[in-house]
Design an enzyme around this catalytic site. Structure first.
Site, short mmCIF file in Angstrom:
data_model
loop_
_atom_site.label_atom_id
_atom_site.label_comp_id
_atom_site.label_asym_id
_atom_site.label_seq_id
_atom_site.Cartn_x
_atom_site.Cartn_y
_atom_site.Cartn_z
N ARG A 8 27.05 49.01 24.24
CA ARG A 8 27.55 47.79 24.87
C ARG A 8 29.08 47.77 24.85
NH1 ARG A 8 28.17 43.25 22.13
NH2 ARG A 8 26.31 43.51 20.87
N TYR A 15 37.48 35.65 47.07
CA TYR A 15 36.05 35.99 47.15
C TYR A 15 35.21 34.78 46.71
CZ TYR A 15 31.69 38.41 46.21
OH TYR A 15 30.37 38.79 46.20
N ASP A 48 43.19 41.10 42.98
CA ASP A 48 41.94 41.73 43.40
C ASP A 48 42.29 42.69 44.54
OD1 ASP A 48 39.52 42.42 44.61
OD2 ASP A 48 38.58 40.48 44.20
N LYS A 93 32.19 48.38 46.05
CA LYS A 93 32.58 48.48 47.45
C LYS A 93 33.19 49.86 47.74
CE LYS A 93 31.26 44.20 47.31
NZ LYS A 93 32.20 43.12 47.13
C1 LIG Z 1 32.28 42.03 46.34
C2 LIG Z 1 33.55 41.50 45.89
C3 LIG Z 1 33.71 40.98 44.60
C4 LIG Z 1 32.55 40.88 43.63
O1 LIG Z 1 32.03 42.12 43.30
P1 LIG Z 1 30.51 42.39 42.84
O2 LIG Z 1 30.52 43.82 42.49
O3 LIG Z 1 29.63 42.04 43.99
O4 LIG Z 1 30.26 41.49 41.68
C5 LIG Z 1 34.96 40.54 44.23
N1 LIG Z 1 36.01 40.59 45.06
C6 LIG Z 1 35.90 41.07 46.32
C7 LIG Z 1 37.10 41.11 47.19
C8 LIG Z 1 34.67 41.55 46.77
O5 LIG Z 1 34.57 42.01 48.02
#
Ligand SMILES: *Cc1c(COP(=O)(O)O)cnc(C)c1O
Length: 396
Positions: free
Chosen positions: A60, A113, A185, A210
């Site tokens: 963990r 997001y 982000d 992504k």
């Molecule tokens: C998808 C996404 C997230 C969240 O990510 P997950 O892996 O789905 O939890 C955060 N920020 C952006 C810009 C995203 O496209």
């Protein structure tokens, strides 16, 4: 001997961070599924537990495969340290709950997001953290709120789903001056197109689900930057338990071998598609920072090496029905909620990023009913353009 020059991003995508993990002459990173790591020598065990010696104790907390993934991100984002989580939201919540205390103040924008926005509006108020969400296009308003005092500035650029651009150097400067931690982000841009740490951010994060993974087969999240801050985030994450799985870490690492190649291709494809759509008679508006018509184009040109694979557009027929018709006729696009994969993915915000909002709320946020978000894949661009042209031709 000659000094070896710093490798480029393509070379780093392939090689960086893996050297020390290779065992028994394997050329690929091992997937270590072991939940725990044993010690005959209790003194050594204690040293590892106290962080005096490197090593792993319990899955963990840390894991060798996961560590390689974090190392690779460190090299690509050129940060001091990195830590990961099971999803993008896992890392975002660990950052916010790991760093913030009651009475503190966060300045961010309206277009973050959807899940991040939920933390700001629903969960941070519960621990008495104030969050101010500014108009994403109004840099002066954001600066004014930052100057009023803030402990954390949370930025995201390009944004979802209308692809707005924030000036990172400018807002990071304001955040630092106010004594706040600056978090970015970088999911849409990737380290190939944008380097928030070099522009003044303290922490850069990704939904690795992504573009980093790039194959829509593994969830993950990662943060990189100032070591003292990364340690605090890690401490929260090791306790909340949103740990990145070693198999997912491996899949993300495997995907990242081609990161630079994929992003280069996606940058090129998206720009050509955006230009095609901009001149199409059935299209109302195209949102892509690579177009000179985009209000954020000059800033994007300054801070991005490529404009990314994400674009969105609206139809002249401003109805959800028309959106459904276009999507149904696309052959080379999954109609799905994710983005950043090798395959093209398309969908309306009503079913993806802004599924929690009502039609009126979306309208208030400036998200038109006929908006289609398009995550450009690595297919041949002629095929993608032909596919869009055919689908659009079905509209009356
Ligand atoms: C998808 C996404 C997230 C969240 O990510 P997950 O892996 O789905 O939890 C955060 N920020 C952006 C810009 C995203 O496209």
């Amino acid at each position: 001997m000659k000094q070896r020059p710093t490798p480029g991003m393509g070379t780093s995508s392939v090689w960086a961070g893996e050297e020390k993990s290779l065992i028994q002459n394997a050329t690929q990173v091992p997937v270590v599924h072991s939940v725990s790591f044993g010690y005959k020598d209790v003194d050594q065990w204690l040293d590892v537990a106290l962080g005096k010696q490197k090593g792993h104790i319990y899955g963990r907390n840390t894991n060798p495969t996961v560590e390689v993934f974090e190392n690779k991100i460190c090299r690509l984002e050129k940060g001091q340290a990195a830590t990961s989580a099971s999803t993008g939201m896992g890392i975002i919540s660990s950052i916010l709950f790991g760093l913030l205390k009651p009475g503190q103040r966060v300045v961010s924008v309206k277009d973050t997001y959807g899940g991040t926005n939920k933390i700001f509006t629903e969960f941070l108020p519960r621990i008495h953290v104030e969050t101010v969400l500014c108009d994403t296009t109004d840099h002066e308003a954001i600066e004014t709120e930052i100057e009023k005092g803030c402990d954390l500035v949370y930025l995201e650029t390009p944004t979802n789903p209308t692809i707005k651009i924030l000036d990172l150097a400018r807002l990071a400067r304001a955040g630092k001056k106010a004594g706040g931690v600056v978090v970015v982000d970088n999911t849409f841009a990737t380290p190939i197109n944008q380097s928030p740490l070099a522009l003044g951010a303290d922490l850069v994060l990704h939904s690795a689900t992504k573009f980093l993974g790039g194959h829509a087969d593994a969830l993950g999240g990662v943060v990189c930057g100032r070591e003292d801050l990364v340690k605090q985030v890690y401490h929260y994450r090791e306790i909340n338990g949103a740990t990145l799985d070693p198999m997912s870490a491996y899949l993300l690492l495997r995907g990242m071998k081609t990161l630079a190649l994929r992003i280069e291709r996606q940058n090129q494809n998206a720009l050509q598609i955006a230009r095609f759509l901009e001149s199409h008679p059935k299209i109302e508006k195209v949102f892509y920072p690579g177009l000179s018509s985009h209000p954020g184009h000059e800033i994007a040109k300054k801070q991005m090496k490529g404009f990314g694979g994400m674009l969105s557009f609206t139809l002249k027929q401003d109805s959800f029905k028309a959106v459904g018709q276009v999507l149904a006729h696309l052959t080379y696009a999954h109609c799905a909620a994710n983005l950043g994969s090798v395959e093209t993915i398309a969908g309306p915000p009503a079913t993806t990023s802004h599924v929690e909002c009502t039609r009126e709320e979306r309208k208030a946020m400036g998200i038109p009913e006929s908006l289609i978000r398009y995550s450009t894949g690595i297919e041949d661009v002629e095929d993608l353009i032909g596919d869009l042209d055919l689908a659009l031709s079905t509209l009356g």
